[in-house]
Design a protein around this motif. Structure first.
Motif, PDB file in Angstrom:
ATOM      1  N   GLY A  55       0.824  -1.203   0.000  1.00  0.00           N
ATOM      2  CA  GLY A  55       0.000   0.000   0.000  1.00  0.00           C
ATOM      3  C   GLY A  55       0.857   1.251   0.000  1.00  0.00           C
ATOM      4  N   TRP A  56       1.931   1.216   0.777  1.00  0.00           N
ATOM      5  CA  TRP A  56       2.852   2.360   0.805  1.00  0.00           C
ATOM      6  C   TRP A  56       3.513   2.552  -0.553  1.00  0.00           C
ATOM      7  CZ3 TRP A  56       8.094   2.920   0.036  1.00  0.00           C
ATOM      8  CH2 TRP A  56       8.622   4.179   0.356  1.00  0.00           C
ATOM      9  N   GLN A  58       5.219   7.075  -9.165  1.00  0.00           N
ATOM     10  CA  GLN A  58       6.544   6.763  -9.708  1.00  0.00           C
ATOM     11  C   GLN A  58       7.115   5.500  -9.074  1.00  0.00           C
ATOM     12  OE1 GLN A  58       8.707  10.449  -9.108  1.00  0.00           O
ATOM     13  NE2 GLN A  58       8.450  10.976 -11.267  1.00  0.00           N
ATOM     14  N   ARG A  59       6.918   5.368  -7.772  1.00  0.00           N
ATOM     15  CA  ARG A  59       7.400   4.167  -7.087  1.00  0.00           C
ATOM     16  C   ARG A  59       6.615   2.948  -7.553  1.00  0.00           C
ATOM     17  NH1 ARG A  59       7.728   6.338  -2.043  1.00  0.00           N
ATOM     18  NH2 ARG A  59       5.531   5.927  -1.720  1.00  0.00           N
ATOM     19  N   ALA A  60       5.310   3.103  -7.750  1.00  0.00           N
ATOM     20  CA  ALA A  60       4.481   1.994  -8.237  1.00  0.00           C
ATOM     21  C   ALA A  60       4.920   1.567  -9.628  1.00  0.00           C
ATOM     22  CB  ALA A  60       3.014   2.403  -8.236  1.00  0.00           C
ATOM     23  N   ASP A  61       5.193   2.541 -10.496  1.00  0.00           N
ATOM     24  CA  ASP A  61       5.671   2.217 -11.844  1.00  0.00           C
ATOM     25  C   ASP A  61       7.004   1.491 -11.792  1.00  0.00           C
ATOM     26  OD1 ASP A  61       3.427   3.399 -12.962  1.00  0.00           O
ATOM     27  OD2 ASP A  61       4.458   5.287 -13.472  1.00  0.00           O
ATOM     28  N   ARG A  62       7.887   1.923 -10.880  1.00  0.00           N
ATOM     29  CA  ARG A  62       9.192   1.261 -10.741  1.00  0.00           C
ATOM     30  C   ARG A  62       9.017  -0.171 -10.246  1.00  0.00           C
ATOM     31  NH1 ARG A  62      11.646   4.385  -7.035  1.00  0.00           N
ATOM     32  NH2 ARG A  62      12.059   2.789  -5.509  1.00  0.00           N
ATOM     33  N   GLU A  89      10.800  -7.687  -1.652  1.00  0.00           N
ATOM     34  CA  GLU A  89      12.140  -7.751  -2.251  1.00  0.00           C
ATOM     35  C   GLU A  89      12.452  -6.431  -2.950  1.00  0.00           C
ATOM     36  OE1 GLU A  89      15.797  -9.478  -3.178  1.00  0.00           O
ATOM     37  OE2 GLU A  89      14.226 -10.355  -1.948  1.00  0.00           O
ATOM     38  N   PHE A  90      11.455  -5.879  -3.629  1.00  0.00           N
ATOM     39  CA  PHE A  90      11.595  -4.584  -4.275  1.00  0.00           C
ATOM     40  C   PHE A  90      12.043  -3.527  -3.256  1.00  0.00           C
ATOM     41  CE2 PHE A  90       9.339  -0.521  -4.894  1.00  0.00           C
ATOM     42  CZ  PHE A  90       9.945  -0.074  -6.071  1.00  0.00           C
ATOM     43  N   LEU A  91      11.410  -3.504  -2.099  1.00  0.00           N
ATOM     44  CA  LEU A  91      11.805  -2.547  -1.066  1.00  0.00           C
ATOM     45  C   LEU A  91      13.196  -2.843  -0.520  1.00  0.00           C
ATOM     46  CD1 LEU A  91       8.537  -2.103   1.040  1.00  0.00           C
ATOM     47  CD2 LEU A  91       9.625  -0.430  -0.467  1.00  0.00           C
ATOM     48  N   CYS A  92      13.477  -4.095  -0.290  1.00  0.00           N
ATOM     49  CA  CYS A  92      14.761  -4.470   0.290  1.00  0.00           C
ATOM     50  C   CYS A  92      15.932  -4.158  -0.642  1.00  0.00           C
ATOM     51  CB  CYS A  92      14.767  -5.957   0.656  1.00  0.00           C
ATOM     52  SG  CYS A  92      13.656  -6.336   2.041  1.00  0.00           S
ATOM     53  N   ASN A  93      15.679  -4.093  -1.923  1.00  0.00           N
ATOM     54  CA  ASN A  93      16.735  -3.804  -2.891  1.00  0.00           C
ATOM     55  C   ASN A  93      16.999  -2.316  -3.060  1.00  0.00           C
ATOM     56  OD1 ASN A  93      17.400  -6.445  -3.500  1.00  0.00           O
ATOM     57  ND2 ASN A  93      15.818  -6.606  -5.060  1.00  0.00           N
TER      58      ASN A  93
END
Length: 82
Positions: free
Chosen positions: A13-14, A20-24, A51-55
């Motif tokens: 949700g965040w 832009q973050r959603a598109d990434r 994983e997306f956040l952790c990277n």
């Protein structure tokens, strides 16, 4: 530790709160909006979102702050889902 699925959904949700973050997220994971919607109960999809956040440490820290948790909880949730 918080429930990994619940935490992943909150983190997602965040991520999606910023276009832009959603598109990434979609670009880097290869998911489509339909795949993402259909996978909200799939541990693999939720794990990929974490994983997306952790990277990306800046996003990991920002998400943890927004969710009022330690970044380590997001990392642990990812490990439990993948």
């Amino acid at each position: 530790m918080p429930d990994p699925v619940a935490l992943a959904l909150q983190a997602l949700g965040w991520v999606l709160s910023d276009s832009q973050r959603a598109d990434r997220l979609l670009a880097l994971t290869g998911m489509t909006p339909e795949t993402l919607r259909g996978g909200l109960s799939d541990p693999g999809v939720l794990g990929a979102c974490l994983e997306f956040l952790c990277n990306h440490e800046a996003d990991l820290v920002a998400a943890a702050q927004a969710l009022d948790i330690a970044p380590e909880h997001l990392v642990a949730a990812r490990e439990n889902l993948t």
